[in-house]
Design a protein around this motif. Structure first.
Motif, PDB file in Angstrom:
ATOM      1  N   LYS A 353       0.825  -1.213   0.000  1.00  0.00           N
ATOM      2  CA  LYS A 353       0.000   0.000   0.000  1.00  0.00           C
ATOM      3  C   LYS A 353       0.858   1.262   0.000  1.00  0.00           C
ATOM      4  CE  LYS A 353      -2.888  -0.179   3.389  1.00  0.00           C
ATOM      5  NZ  LYS A 353      -4.027   0.243   4.246  1.00  0.00           N
ATOM      6  N   ALA A 354       2.017   1.201   0.669  1.00  0.00           N
ATOM      7  CA  ALA A 354       2.877   2.380   0.727  1.00  0.00           C
ATOM      8  C   ALA A 354       3.363   2.802  -0.650  1.00  0.00           C
ATOM      9  CB  ALA A 354       4.076   2.100   1.639  1.00  0.00           C
ATOM     10  N   ARG A 355       3.358   1.873  -1.587  1.00  0.00           N
ATOM     11  CA  ARG A 355       3.803   2.172  -2.954  1.00  0.00           C
ATOM     12  C   ARG A 355       2.646   2.502  -3.899  1.00  0.00           C
ATOM     13  NH1 ARG A 355       7.167  -0.637  -0.272  1.00  0.00           N
ATOM     14  NH2 ARG A 355       9.382  -0.725  -0.801  1.00  0.00           N
ATOM     15  N   LEU A 356       1.446   2.420  -3.371  1.00  0.00           N
ATOM     16  CA  LEU A 356       0.274   2.625  -4.215  1.00  0.00           C
ATOM     17  C   LEU A 356      -0.156   4.083  -4.130  1.00  0.00           C
ATOM     18  CD1 LEU A 356      -1.592   1.040  -6.096  1.00  0.00           C
ATOM     19  CD2 LEU A 356      -3.075   0.612  -4.149  1.00  0.00           C
ATOM     20  N   ALA A 357       0.428   4.926  -4.953  1.00  0.00           N
ATOM     21  CA  ALA A 357       0.127   6.354  -4.924  1.00  0.00           C
ATOM     22  C   ALA A 357      -1.180   6.638  -5.652  1.00  0.00           C
ATOM     23  CB  ALA A 357       1.275   7.135  -5.576  1.00  0.00           C
ATOM     24  N   ILE A 358      -1.795   7.750  -5.292  1.00  0.00           N
ATOM     25  CA  ILE A 358      -3.066   8.117  -5.900  1.00  0.00           C
ATOM     26  C   ILE A 358      -2.909   8.388  -7.389  1.00  0.00           C
ATOM     27  CG2 ILE A 358      -2.781  10.566  -5.370  1.00  0.00           C
ATOM     28  CD1 ILE A 358      -6.078   8.557  -5.369  1.00  0.00           C
ATOM     29  N   ASP A 359      -1.704   8.789  -7.816  1.00  0.00           N
ATOM     30  CA  ASP A 359      -1.536   9.112  -9.220  1.00  0.00           C
ATOM     31  C   ASP A 359      -1.481   7.869 -10.110  1.00  0.00           C
ATOM     32  OD1 ASP A 359       0.914   8.122  -8.537  1.00  0.00           O
ATOM     33  OD2 ASP A 359       2.064   9.894  -9.112  1.00  0.00           O
TER      34      ASP A 359
END
Length: 738
Positions: A353-359
């Motif tokens: 999740k820490a790598r799952l950016a909104i962009d």
């Protein structure tokens, strides 16, 4: 005389003599005279219970806020500093994950714990070498860790015969529905709302960010248990919770009836993982575990390609989506193959999740679809079903955005790439449809405009990057056999599912015909090496067994309304039902439940007990065992009573054993013990008679399920005679009641 002035006199601000049925002024001007009834709080046990529960939740919230205030200014100062530090780190894209987005918009009492969690997150923007350096810095174990330790149909004669195709499924559905349908309006179950319940208070809103699975906000990823808070999201007529709500008149009090109340857990910081992760090589055992078990059921990722990227035999994709995919694969591998309770997967998933950016929502690629789909399934298994439902929606939209649902006759793409796209699409399909059925939500997966072929039943070595021609299908089980079989199952049964969640509920004749044609044709289309009873290699035994449990569970969903109607609704009026088609429907429900109990219990006793087998076994076993439980409570003098009791006795130790790996199993076991009571012991007083909850009492528990408006009417003070007359009106519409 009325207590208050009528509406017309109050509007005119004139004096009302309050004569019933019409006051003097309304009679003079020929107006409709309406007196407003004074609304009073109903003096019922149910309403008092709801008030007590709301008061208890309010007190718990006040205690939590008070404990945070007692922490003093230093706590608040640290929270502010942590939040400010997190905001400044957004410039480095360290805080652009979904959790940061939410916390930057919503100011809540969770700011301190949220900031702590983000402080332990791994920098997701580094290239692989620096990424491994950051792993050592961010995943070191603290000096004082708080984390816990870790019926058989015919088979095809041709082994290469394709399983039921989408076109043949639609053709079979049309054939099954030919003929008149007016009999459905006289169905035993006249409305799909018969197993549905409105929210007792508030709405179906939910918040799964805490991840707690206890107390008033208990949510299970199987949609099998009910919660009094209605914060688990909408659960429709085909969910397991629907049948439980109808069976147990206490279900409005929630699942905590069966588990002792526990004080709210204090908010403490837990490290992301329970060990120091100093290099990506430590993920290798979890990746191996993923491909050993989970991949055999859901081959959404091409194993050889992913392993080559993981070992850097070929360059790793520079997109963050690959890192998300890596950590979610590791999390699923750690979780599904565990043979004892573990929380290692939670830390690995937090790293994903820490790598799952909104962009990432501004991009579209196969890696992102694979990652979001696996995240969705993982969250459901970790009792965050609504969160998983949302991730699946993202995955499906992105899949259609890159044309994953289409194939082009003149497309000169690599054969391996085409197959990878097919596998990804159909994995997404079975996860999405499976979740829709589990939670009984509207079927919104498109049927039209989809022209993707099923993946080929081949070994991975048969199709490589240099393959130019389609290989012959393998005459044995491969990693893609179960994917093909479950895909065609959902293609065949989706028309049935749409009917059973709609109103009017289909007649027994219609459902039996669809069962024979759609499910029967699907079973006949299975290749001999994957048919019912066909022996499997050890790594394929679980997926093959789950498929057998799945289609029996679907038959239970189809026919259980007729069983409930015969055992509860009709005896309430002393009605004898002699419809032969209803007899067949009830018998098919009983057979499917009995076979499910036997198959699941046997598998659990004879094979390896891991969390994945426990999760699916518990989901299908609990829905199956509720059938003999209902029968035993309402018809304890039936000739089948010994068989029902044997099924329950066989399932109970299995549920207790499953409780080691999944605490939800113990809740399910508590439900069964509470519902059965003395009916499991013939020597106890009361055995041999139907449940002491009279048919009228059981019908009373169904009021808000079948007629949601009546519950509101009762709160407004409407006499119970209105309720009884409404029930009788409904009963008089059923066939054979004249």
């Amino acid at each position: 005389m009325a207590e208050l002035a009528c509406h017309e006199c109050r509007r005119r601000k004139s004096k009302c003599n309050r004569i019933i049925p019409s006051c003097l002024l309304c009679s003079k001007f020929d107006r409709r005279c309406v007196y407003e009834r004074q609304v009073k709080t109903p003096l019922t046990r149910r309403h008092l219970t709801e008030v007590e529960e709301e008061l208890s939740r309010t007190k718990a919230l006040l205690r939590q806020l008070q404990s945070e205030q007692d922490a003093g200014p230093s706590y608040q100062k640290r929270s502010s500093e942590d939040l400010q530090g997190t905001r400044s780190s957004n410039d480095d894209m360290r805080g652009q994950n979904f959790g940061t987005l939410v916390s930057s918009v919503v100011v809540s009492s969770r700011q301190a714990s949220t900031a702590d969690e983000r402080d332990g997150a791994i920098d997701r923007t580094d290239d692989p070498p620096s990424l491994e350096r950051n792993l050592a810095q961010n995943y070191e174990t603290p000096s004082q860790p708080n984390a816990r330790a870790s019926p058989t149909g015919p088979t095809a004669s041709n082994p290469n015969q394709p399983i039921l195709s989408p076109t043949s499924c639609r053709t079979s559905y049309r054939r099954a529905n030919d003929g008149p349908r007016e009999s459905e309006t006289n169905s035993v179950i006249t409305s799909g709302l018969s197993l549905e319940a409105p929210p007792s208070s508030g709405s179906f809103e939910w918040d799964e960010r805490t991840g707690k699975a206890s107390g008033d906000r208990f949510v299970d990823g199987m949609a099998s248990l009910t919660s009094r808070s209605n914060e688990g999201g909408y659960l429709g007529v085909a969910s397991g919770a629907a049948l439980l709500r109808m069976t147990d008149s206490r279900s409005t009090k929630g699942v905590d009836t069966y588990c002792p109340d526990q004080p709210p857990e204090p908010t403490v910081y837990r490290p992301p993982v329970s060990f120091a992760l100093i290099s990506l090589s430590q993920l290798e055992p979890f990746v191996d575990a993923y491909f050993q078990l989970y991949h055999c059921s859901y081959p959404i990722v091409h194993e050889a390609t992913f392993r080559a990227q993981f070992m850097e035999v070929v360059p790793r994709p520079s997109d963050n989506a690959w890192q998300v995919l890596l950590f979610v694969i590791a999390a699923i591998g750690a979780f599904t193959t565990a043979t004892q309770p573990t929380d290692v997967d939670i830390g690995l998933f937090e790293a994903a999740k820490a790598r799952l950016a909104i962009d990432v929502l501004e991009t579209g690629n196969l890696l992102l679809i694979q990652a979001l789909t696996l995240i969705s399934n993982y969250l459901q298994k970790r009792n965050k079903p609504n969160s998983g439902y949302n991730y699946m929606g993202l995955a499906r939209r992105i899949a259609m955005g890159i044309g994953l649902h289409k194939e082009f006759p003149t497309w000169e793409a690599n054969l391996l790439i085409i197959e990878m796209r097919r596998r990804c699409w159909y994995c997404l399909y079975i996860f999405d449809v499976g979740g829709i059925v589990t939670f009984s939500r509207p079927f919104d997966f498109p049927n039209d405009g989809i022209d993707v072929e099923l993946p080929m039943n081949v070994h991975d070595s048969d199709i490589t990057a240099g393959s130019k021609q389609r290989p012959s299908p393998a005459p044995e089980t491969t990693a893609y056999t179960h994917l093909r079989a479950q895909s065609t199952f959902h293609l065949a049964t989706s028309p049935i599912y749409i009917r059973i969640i709609s109103s009017p509920f289909p007649s027994a004749t219609s459902l039996i015909e669809m069962d024979d044609h759609l499910i029967g044709d699907w079973m006949a289309s299975l290749p001999p090496f994957f048919a019912e009873g066909a022996p499997q290699k050890p790594k394929f035994r679980l997926c093959h067994s789950i498929l057998r449990w799945r289609y029996r569970n679907f038959r239970i969903l189809m026919f259980r309304p007729f069983l409930v109607s015969r055992l509860i609704i009709r005896p309430a009026e002393g009605i004898q039902d002699s419809d032969p088609y209803v007899d067949v429907a009830v018998q098919r429900c009983l057979n499917a439940a009995r076979e499910s109990v036997e198959l699941i219990c046997t598998f659990w006793i004879e094979h390896e007990k891991n969390i994945m087998a426990c999760w699916y076994g518990l989901y299908f076993l609990f829905q199956a065992i509720l059938i003999p439980v209902i029968c035993l409570r309402n018809d304890p003098q039936s000739p089948l009573v010994l068989n029902w009791r044997d099924q329950i006795f066989r399932a109970m130790p299995v549920l207790e054993s499953m409780g080691r790996l999944n605490p939800t199993a113990l809740r399910c076991l508590g439900v069964i013990r509470s519902l059965c009571g003395t009916y499991l012991d013939p020597s106890m007083d009361g055995w041999g008679r139907p449940t002491e909850e009279s048919p009228q009492t059981q019908l009373a528990s169904l009021y808000p399920l079948m007629w949601p408006t009546l519950e509101m009417a009762q709160l407004d003070g409407v006499d119970s005679i209105l309720q009884e007359s409404t029930i009788m009106d409904f009963m008089n519409q059923l066939p054979g009641l004249e």
